[in-house]
Write a protein that holds these residues in place. Structure first.
Motif, PDB file in Angstrom:
ATOM      1  N   LEU A   1      62.441  38.011  19.977  1.00  0.00           N
ATOM      2  CA  LEU A   1      63.042  37.430  18.785  1.00  0.00           C
ATOM      3  C   LEU A   1      62.637  35.969  18.663  1.00  0.00           C
ATOM      4  O   LEU A   1      62.566  35.252  19.642  1.00  0.00           O
ATOM      5  N   PHE A   2      62.416  35.546  17.435  1.00  0.00           N
ATOM      6  CA  PHE A   2      62.058  34.161  17.174  1.00  0.00           C
ATOM      7  C   PHE A   2      63.077  33.543  16.230  1.00  0.00           C
ATOM      8  O   PHE A   2      63.495  34.160  15.264  1.00  0.00           O
ATOM      9  N   ALA A   3      63.465  32.316  16.492  1.00  0.00           N
ATOM     10  CA  ALA A   3      64.297  31.481  15.611  1.00  0.00           C
ATOM     11  C   ALA A   3      65.468  32.235  15.003  1.00  0.00           C
ATOM     12  O   ALA A   3      65.625  32.270  13.788  1.00  0.00           O
ATOM     13  N   PRO A   4      66.343  32.817  15.815  1.00  0.00           N
ATOM     14  CA  PRO A   4      67.469  33.573  15.253  1.00  0.00           C
ATOM     15  C   PRO A   4      68.562  32.658  14.704  1.00  0.00           C
ATOM     16  O   PRO A   4      68.628  31.479  15.023  1.00  0.00           O
TER      17      PRO A   4
ATOM     18  N   ASP B   1      62.070  32.323  10.452  1.00  0.00           N
ATOM     19  CA  ASP B   1      63.188  31.382  10.438  1.00  0.00           C
ATOM     20  C   ASP B   1      64.345  31.783   9.516  1.00  0.00           C
ATOM     21  O   ASP B   1      64.677  31.080   8.556  1.00  0.00           O
ATOM     22  N   PRO B   2      65.022  32.886   9.818  1.00  0.00           N
ATOM     23  CA  PRO B   2      66.174  33.259   9.006  1.00  0.00           C
ATOM     24  C   PRO B   2      67.307  32.247   9.151  1.00  0.00           C
ATOM     25  O   PRO B   2      67.489  31.659  10.207  1.00  0.00           O
TER      26      PRO B   2
ATOM     27  N   LEU C   1      73.519  38.858  14.214  1.00  0.00           N
ATOM     28  CA  LEU C   1      72.372  38.105  14.713  1.00  0.00           C
ATOM     29  C   LEU C   1      71.181  38.408  13.820  1.00  0.00           C
ATOM     30  O   LEU C   1      70.708  39.544  13.758  1.00  0.00           O
ATOM     31  N   TYR C   2      70.707  37.398  13.109  1.00  0.00           N
ATOM     32  CA  TYR C   2      69.565  37.526  12.201  1.00  0.00           C
ATOM     33  C   TYR C   2      68.332  37.008  12.928  1.00  0.00           C
ATOM     34  O   TYR C   2      68.375  35.965  13.572  1.00  0.00           O
ATOM     35  N   PHE C   3      67.224  37.734  12.809  1.00  0.00           N
ATOM     36  CA  PHE C   3      66.051  37.389  13.612  1.00  0.00           C
ATOM     37  C   PHE C   3      64.766  37.750  12.886  1.00  0.00           C
ATOM     38  O   PHE C   3      64.771  38.520  11.920  1.00  0.00           O
TER      39      PHE C   3
END
Length: 121
Positions: free
Chosen positions: A2-5, A49-50, A16-18
């Motif tokens: 996951l990136f920038a959650p 980037d959410p 959790l947005y990812f």
């Protein structure tokens, strides 16, 4: 990976947005802040980037993007987007020097959508 959650609690659930390395974006839910997070679904958004923002009336919004910032209202389930509400682009690299990292803020009665500026050449 996951990136920038981004994460938010709503109605007793933690969302959790990812984004993933392929540019897809999603959300997973848990009943605890530390997880485990399950019930993951893919959102109809691509980018990075959410960011989630809840206004004073309780409406939740989802922002994302790279080079072009996008936004849409989250449905009450917090696991899907109201695709009819999607606005694109909100910010662009060409016009606003937007690169990534959407972040909505309210100061007084004014809402500000900010992000990380693209490097100048």
């Amino acid at each position: 990976m996951l990136f920038a959650p981004d994460a938010i609690e709503r109605n007793g659930s933690y969302n959790l947005y990812f984004c993933l390395s392929g540019g897809s974006e999603g959300v997973a839910r848990s009943d605890r802040t530390e997880g485990p997070f399950g019930t993951a679904v893919r959102l109809p958004a691509t980018g990075i980037d959410p960011a989630v923002f809840v206004d004073d009336h309780g409406a939740a919004y989802y922002y994302w993007g790279q080079i072009h910032a996008h936004g849409a209202r989250l449905n009450d389930d917090m696991m899907s987007l109201d695709v009819a509400s999607q606005r694109s682009p909100l910010l662009t690299e060409e016009e606003h020097f937007f690169s990534e990292g959407s972040s909505m803020r309210r100061i007084g009665d004014t809402y500000y959508l900010a992000g990380i500026a693209a490097a100048s050449v």
